[in-house]
Design an enzyme around this catalytic site. Structure first.
Site, mmCIF file in Angstrom:
data_model
loop_
_atom_site.group_PDB
_atom_site.id
_atom_site.type_symbol
_atom_site.label_atom_id
_atom_site.label_comp_id
_atom_site.label_asym_id
_atom_site.label_seq_id
_atom_site.Cartn_x
_atom_site.Cartn_y
_atom_site.Cartn_z
ATOM 1 N N VAL A 118 -37.042 12.508 40.191
ATOM 2 C CA VAL A 118 -36.227 13.576 40.774
ATOM 3 C C VAL A 118 -36.676 14.987 40.360
ATOM 4 C CG1 VAL A 118 -34.191 12.098 41.112
ATOM 5 C CG2 VAL A 118 -34.409 13.441 39.008
ATOM 6 N N TYR A 136 -37.542 4.077 44.766
ATOM 7 C CA TYR A 136 -36.111 3.821 44.895
ATOM 8 C C TYR A 136 -35.858 2.874 46.054
ATOM 9 C CZ TYR A 136 -36.305 8.169 42.165
ATOM 10 O OH TYR A 136 -36.614 9.125 41.234
ATOM 11 N N LYS A 145 -40.682 6.131 33.710
ATOM 12 C CA LYS A 145 -40.296 4.705 33.669
ATOM 13 C C LYS A 145 -41.522 3.806 33.673
ATOM 14 C CE LYS A 145 -35.632 5.160 35.627
ATOM 15 N NZ LYS A 145 -35.133 6.322 36.267
ATOM 16 N N TYR A 190 -34.204 7.829 26.083
ATOM 17 C CA TYR A 190 -34.402 7.806 27.552
ATOM 18 C C TYR A 190 -34.336 9.229 28.131
ATOM 19 C CZ TYR A 190 -33.255 7.185 32.487
ATOM 20 O OH TYR A 190 -33.249 7.293 33.852
ATOM 21 N N SER A 202 -38.254 10.154 36.466
ATOM 22 C CA SER A 202 -38.407 8.692 36.580
ATOM 23 C C SER A 202 -39.844 8.203 36.552
ATOM 24 C CB SER A 202 -37.748 8.202 37.867
ATOM 25 O OG SER A 202 -36.431 7.831 37.595
HETATM 26 N N1 GLU Z 1 -33.310 11.551 34.281
HETATM 27 C C1 GLU Z 1 -32.964 11.074 35.587
HETATM 28 C C2 GLU Z 1 -31.722 10.230 35.493
HETATM 29 O O1 GLU Z 1 -31.698 9.351 34.697
HETATM 30 C C3 GLU Z 1 -34.096 10.287 36.169
HETATM 31 C C4 GLU Z 1 -33.819 9.887 37.578
HETATM 32 C C5 GLU Z 1 -35.017 9.857 38.471
HETATM 33 O O2 GLU Z 1 -35.977 10.605 38.343
HETATM 34 O O3 GLU Z 1 -34.937 9.009 39.363
HETATM 35 O O4 GLU Z 1 -30.776 10.417 36.176
#
Ligand code: GLU
Length: 305
Positions: free
Chosen positions: A259, A241, A64, A189, A61
């Site tokens: 994650v 989060y 992002k 993604y 993430s």
């Molecule tokens: N590739 C993970 C997902 O989309 C990223 C989630 C994350 O790192 O919060 O579930």
């Protein structure tokens, strides 16, 4: 500062035992639960590496942030925020819960999965390959490393098991928020999340944001000033989060977690910091990473508040 970081990492090692590596993407379960490493890269290009800084991990993430940077540069603020909100979420990163009740079904912010998938769809490119290549190139430029690439085992594992993300993306397509081909956007993604890095790469990305969008090693502007300001704001309010508020209270630095176990943090005008510790708490944040950031912030007076 090197000795402070070293002792903080040693003091934080026990905390990793309280966490678990992510298993919902099977390939992530191979992460080293005990690893803890960090890099500080400052705006004068001085860097400090401590702990298991050679640990390779997928950026997950934290990508992002780069996806948002590209979406804002390619579309402008008004277009991006007509499709995704800028409010924190009190739900998990992969939640579908609010999509039905939000205004126009907009995802709450660019750092939950729904928002990041929308931002991926907005990045320039006629298809997923071109969109991924735009984001990948931006990441290489921000990290000053042309060699960073996708870990294809993690990518295949995500693609095979990413059914919640698929449900989110098809919902958004049904709500006319995503206009292009869903599988193609998801593919871009998943690839972004699966880019493999070390903490030094991530600390360098953070150092550009800390340096107001200008790469410290070349003095080249990579991120427009307004985009850089927006990204820091969203990192502060939405970066960890559903524990972003607590992180602001205890650390007080714009940050983004993933994650794969990484936390990327931006100390404005001073430094980029990256910590990796694959053992996660129940919110998906690195347990050791959060502890290291709390101690670093306190000992070096890094809070922006
Ligand atoms: N590739 C993970 C997902 O989309 C990223 C989630 C994350 O790192 O919060 O579930």
């Amino acid at each position: 500062m090197k000795s402070i970081l070293k002792s903080i990492i040693e003091d934080s090692r026990d905390s990793t035992k309280l966490g678990q590596v992510a298993t919902y993407i099977p390939e992530l379960a191979k992460g080293d639960r005990d690893a803890l490493g960090a890099c500080i890269f400052d705006v004068n290009c001085d860097s400090i590496l401590e702990g298991e800084y050679k640990t390779k991990f997928t950026i997950q993430s934290v990508s992002k942030v780069v996806i948002l940077i590209c979406a804002l540069i390619d579309n402008g603020k008004d277009e991006v925020f007509s499709k995704v909100g800028s409010e924190p979420s009190s739900d998990p990163f992969n939640s579908l819960l609010k999509l039905e009740i939000n205004e126009n079904h907009k995802p709450l912010n660019p750092f939950i999965n729904a928002g990041a998938i929308v931002c991926t769809s907005l990045v320039s490119g006629d298809n997923g390959i071109e969109k991924f290549s735009r984001i990948h190139n931006m990441m290489k430029k921000l990290a000053n490393n042309d060699d960073i690439d996708v870990n294809y085992s993690v990518y295949n594992s995500e693609k095979l098991t990413g059914n919640t993300n698929r449900a989110i993306a098809y919902y958004l397509k049904g709500a006319n928020i995503i206009e292009k081909d869903v599988e193609d956007i998801l593919d871009a993604y998943f690839k972004c999340c699966s880019i493999e890095v070390v903490v030094e790469d991530v600390a360098k990305i953070a150092s550009v944001i800390a340096n107001n969008g200008v790469a410290p090693w070349s003095n080249e502007r990579v991120i427009p000033e307004e985009v850089n300001r927006i990204v820091k704001a969203i990192m502060t309010t939405c970066g960890l989060y559903d524990t972003s508020g607590t992180f602001s209270v205890n650390v007080g630095i714009p940050a983004k977690s993933g994650v794969g176990g990484c936390i990327m943090a931006v100390v404005p005008n001073r430094m980029g910091i990256a910590v990796v510790g694959p053992a996660l708490d129940k919110h998906g944040n690195s347990v050791g990473g959060v502890k290291v950031m709390e101690d670093l912030s306190r000992k070096l007076s890094l809070s922006i508040f």
